[in-house]
Design an enzyme around this catalytic site. Structure first.
Site, short mmCIF file in Angstrom:
data_model
loop_
_atom_site.label_atom_id
_atom_site.label_comp_id
_atom_site.label_asym_id
_atom_site.label_seq_id
_atom_site.Cartn_x
_atom_site.Cartn_y
_atom_site.Cartn_z
CD GLU A 1 -24.87 39.41 -12.42
OE1 GLU A 1 -25.96 39.28 -13.00
OE2 GLU A 1 -24.02 38.23 -12.58
CE LYS B 1 -22.21 39.25 -19.63
NZ LYS B 1 -23.22 39.18 -19.08
CD GLU C 1 -28.40 34.95 -19.46
OE1 GLU C 1 -28.68 35.60 -18.54
OE2 GLU C 1 -27.13 34.92 -19.61
NE ARG D 1 -18.02 36.83 -17.32
CZ ARG D 1 -18.40 37.09 -16.94
NH1 ARG D 1 -18.96 36.94 -15.87
NH2 ARG D 1 -20.45 37.30 -17.59
CE LYS E 1 -20.67 37.23 -12.00
NZ LYS E 1 -21.83 36.97 -12.08
CG ASP F 1 -26.35 39.53 -19.21
OD1 ASP F 1 -25.72 39.22 -19.72
OD2 ASP F 1 -27.50 39.25 -17.72
NE ARG G 1 -28.69 32.90 -16.32
CZ ARG G 1 -30.64 33.19 -15.98
NH1 ARG G 1 -31.60 32.61 -16.11
NH2 ARG G 1 -30.61 34.41 -15.21
#
Length: 837
Positions: free
Chosen positions: A299, A372, A405, A332, A295, A377, A176
């Site tokens: 994902e 976040k 992003e 995170r 993290k 997201d 990104r």
């Protein structure tokens, strides 16, 4: 010292080429300074002569700034005797020790500073050396903007952690990242030349950033090799004079990836020994190492849940190892699982609270949960993450994203400070008491030991840093808001404009108008009513692809069908997400009558004919908003063109290129979203715009020679759902037709697809006379995430203005393929003055 009060002066009329490398630290010369009887300080006294010192750096910066602004060299002296007309920079403690009269300095928080320009001696004193450097930058910012007022100002940070995150990979790429390759890595190691790293440190220090994570949260364990740890040490040495501490992201499975172990269980003694040894090595080379960003279990990334350990146990393993060194773990909260959309109760937005709320109070004091700003997201609009209200006994930080992003990837102007401001100012009403997000992350609301902000920036080696001059307003604004969330986005923006483009009022007013309209406009033509950014979420997140929002496991759903749209996140009938907020906020979102229109479809599943508070139906608002947003984008080109000659040609042309691209791409967005929901709902646009384009000529309806008609996927990203490509990748294609429009002067807009894999060439002729030509080279000039397909990512427009056309003229377009790019075309718009296709 300067004896004039707030004298606003103009920049020199001569504009010279600039590539953006100095960003807002240009220190452009001012004119008419002598007419205000100003006297520069005769000496800069920096109270630390060590070259690794931030105070020493402050002295050099002051000298550089004064020379740039006033074209005079002010010497730096090691002689610390106080003299008249001196500028003294240092810490309060050092000033007191040397001069014995530091008692008049006010109390300062860590990193705070006192700037006093009253009297014969200018004092810039920090609580620590970093604070002194911040004070120097503040003073130079005032001068560069023509502010010579006498002040005595105390500046303390709102929050202790003000970090940036880089998603740089070891091979030199940046996930990104839209501004070129990594500043830090290449071919698996640290780059040899760290000049740009030093320049980046200077920029970050000027906006009071005090920490940086330099590698991707999807971390590569090879960063922990002895050679790379030594390389990290070189990076830390470069950042240290700017008061910036270096940290790294960790791969949780490193003990098995590079440590020779068979487990990465955080409670295993061998794993603990591995991480202890790594940490000791790092601190031996970098004594002021900031800590780790983790993290985990998200994902596909490894984490403690693999071994049925809690996320807190995973975080606390690192925290205990870092504690003797005063290091911090940023953990995170971006943790979620794949979901099945057929389950009406499934909701990715619930994940953060589900995973972390039960662990509140179980994290060590040097762990900060990095959240976040919204539950999904980095969308164009989301409600505030309710996790901020659910972690009362845990330090938290807000994660923002400077890298655009989902928001145009620096090819679209989107000034993000107003978006962030809505998050920071939001009152979560915990226990029915004032609970602004900014007060939670600052530690004030829940009295936690740590807290702050982190921004994903992804600066690269492009001289513009982010790939776009205008996008740098977001980096500047991030630093300002992290230091003081009470600052107003427009005030921040205007400081940035003056520092970046000069003091001309027309430049300031024009860029202010463009920037302040940019987020609302992008929201209008990309995704509104809380439906998220309707981009390709299963692809590269750049262009429109609304159908990707459903039938996927990622949980970014709209649940749109032929009659209804929106996520039901109520407690009564839906996923229960609204109930994760404190009662006052939960009740507001639970009730459709009190839910703001701009978040309606985030919280409620309704018919397309549902009437909004505005009086419009959902579907008609969609049509109108997408047209309105695209229309606003067209005005940005004209506004920018009005600044020609007031901004140097290099930056003027750079921005004009992107604004022109955005104007065309916003029409692609408008048509794609409107066509998709028109096809899905079957409800026509009351204004009869959607699907009706009287000024367009579909290329597939022209006479084709060497061109072949092909369907476009997704269908809505091409006019009439088809395009043409050359019959082969070696032979040119020709499209011709007789124009039946009334004679007059028109803008000739050609929509085409600029795919990766070649640089095709197009030529446009009118009666065999050349109108213009172009090359499909956006992969070289824009830097956004590219695509090999004819789709919303590659759809582009070029416009030839003021073309005189007579009825019956022959239009011809010749497309010459290159590589795998087969000169694709979509349509031609023949636009009368004032008509926006």
């Amino acid at each position: 010292m300067f004896r004039a009060l707030l004298v606003v002066v103009a920049s020199l009329n001569i504009v010279t080429a600039e590539n953006g490398l100095n960003a807002w630290l240009r220190y452009a010369p001012l004119q008419n300074v002598n007419s205000h009887h100003l006297t520069l300080p005769s000496t800069i006294i920096a109270l630390n002569t060590s070259k690794a010192s931030s105070v020493y750096t402050a002295g050099l910066e002051l000298q550089k700034g004064l020379q740039g602004i006033f074209s005079q060299v002010v010497k730096i002296s090691n002689y610390t005797h106080k003299t008249s007309s001196a500028l003294i920079v240092g810490t309060v403690d050092d000033y007191s020790k040397i001069y014995g009269d530091g008692d008049d300095a006010p109390d300062l928080d860590e990193d705070g500073f006192w700037l006093n320009t009253k009297g014969d001696t200018i004092k810039i004193l920090g609580q620590n050396e970093r604070g002194a450097l911040y004070g120097a930058f503040e003073y130079l910012s005032m001068l560069a903007q023509g502010d010579f007022s006498g002040i005595s100002s105390v500046n303390n940070p709102n929050q202790p952690i003000r970090w940036v995150n880089q998603w740089d990979n070891m091979d030199g790429s940046i996930e990104r990242g839209y501004g070129g390759p990594s500043l830090f890595f290449k071919n698996g190691g640290i780059v040899d030349d760290l000049t740009r790293v030093s320049e980046y440190g200077r920029l970050l220090a000027s906006i009071r950033v005090n920490g940086i994570i330099i590698n991707n949260v999807n971390a590569n364990a090879t960063l922990l090799s002895p050679q790379n740890i030594q390389g990290l040490g070189r990076i830390a040495d470069v950042f240290r004079p700017y008061g910036i501490q270096v940290g790294i992201s960790l791969n949780f499975a490193s003990p098995t990836a590079v440590g020779g172990l068979t487990t990465f269980d955080p409670l295993d003694s061998g794993v603990i020994s591995f991480w202890t040894n790594i940490t000791d090595q790092i601190y031996k080379r970098i004594p002021d190492f900031a800590g780790y960003l983790v993290k985990a279990n998200s994902e596909g990334q490894p984490g403690p849940l693999t071994y049925n350990r809690t996320l807190a146990e995973g975080a606390n393993m690192f925290a205990k190892i870092l504690d003797p060194y005063s290091g911090v773990v940023m953990f995170r909260a971006f943790v979620y699982n794949q979901l099945n959309e057929s389950d009406w109760k499934a909701d990715r937005a619930n994940a953060a609270v589900q995973f972390f709320e039960p662990l509140d109070g179980k994290f060590a004091d040097n762990v900060v949960v990095q959240i976040k700003y919204g539950p999904i997201d980095f969308q164009v609009r989301e409600p505030v993450s309710p996790l901020f209200a659910n972690l009362r006994n845990t330090s938290t930080a807000v994660e923002l994203q400077v890298a655009q992003e989902y928001l145009g990837q620096q090819c679209h102007l989107v000034y993000l400070a107003p978006l962030w401001k809505t998050i920071l100012d939001f009152d979560l009403r915990v226990d029915r008491k004032a609970s602004k997000v900014s007060d939670i992350i600052s530690r004030e609301r829940f009295n936690r030991p740590l807290g702050g902000s982190a921004a994903v920036v992804n600066a690269g080696t492009n001289t513009t840093w982010l790939g776009s001059h205008m996008a740098m307003s977001n980096l500047y604004a991030y630093g300002r808001l992290a230091w003081d969330p009470s600052d107003e986005p427009e005030d921040i923006l205007q400081d940035w404009i003056r520092l970046t483009f000069g003091l001309d009022p027309k430049v300031r007013d024009t860029i202010t108008k463009m920037s302040m309209q940019s987020w609302p406009a992008y929201e209008q033509y990309s995704g509104n009513l809380g439906l998220q950014t309707l981009t390709d979420i299963t692809g590269n997140h750049f262009g429109p692809k609304p159908q990707s929002q459903d039938d996927n496991g990622w949980g970014q759903w709209t649940r749109a069908d032929h009659t209804t749209i929106g996520m039901d996140r109520t407690v009564a009938n839906g996923t229960g997400f609204s109930g994760t907020y404190p009662p006052e906020i939960a009740n507001m979102y639970e009730n459709i009558a009190t839910t703001p229109d701009n978040l309606l479809l985030w919280f409620h599943h309704v018919n397309y004919t549902h009437v909004l508070h505005s009086g419009k139906t959902v579907i008609q608002y969609f049509y109108d908003a997408h047209y309105s947003g695209a229309e606003i984008e067209q005005t940005f080109v004209k506004m920018w063109e009005s600044l020609k000659g007031k901004i140097d040609d290099e930056r003027y042309e750079h921005v004009l290129y992107r604004q022109t691209f955005q104007a065309g791409h916003s029409i692609t967005w408008r048509d794609a979203i409107n066509n998709f929901y028109w096809n899905l709902s079957g409800i026509p646009d009351e204004a009869k715009r959607v699907g009706h384009h009287p000024w367009r000529v579909e290329v597939e309806s022209m006479v084709l020679d060497g061109y072949t008609v092909v369907p476009v996927t997704p269908f809505e990203t091409a006019s009439n759902y088809t395009a043409v490509i050359t019959s082969s990748n070696t032979t040119a294609g020709i499209a011709t037709m007789k124009l039946e429009f009334a004679s007059g002067t028109y803008d000739l807009a050609v929509n085409y697809f600029d795919v990766i894999g070649g640089r095709a060439h197009w030529q446009v002729y009118l009666n065999d006379k050349s109108v213009g030509e172009w090359i499909g080279n956006h992969e070289d000039t824009l830097g956004h995430a590219v695509s090999v397909n004819l789709d919303g990512h590659t759809a582009s427009r070029i416009t030839f203005k003021g073309i005189k056309i007579a009825k019956g003229d022959m239009l011809k377009i010749v497309g010459t393929p290159n590589g795998t790019e087969r000169a694709p075309l979509d349509y031609v718009a023949v636009l009368p003055a004032g008509v926006i296709d």
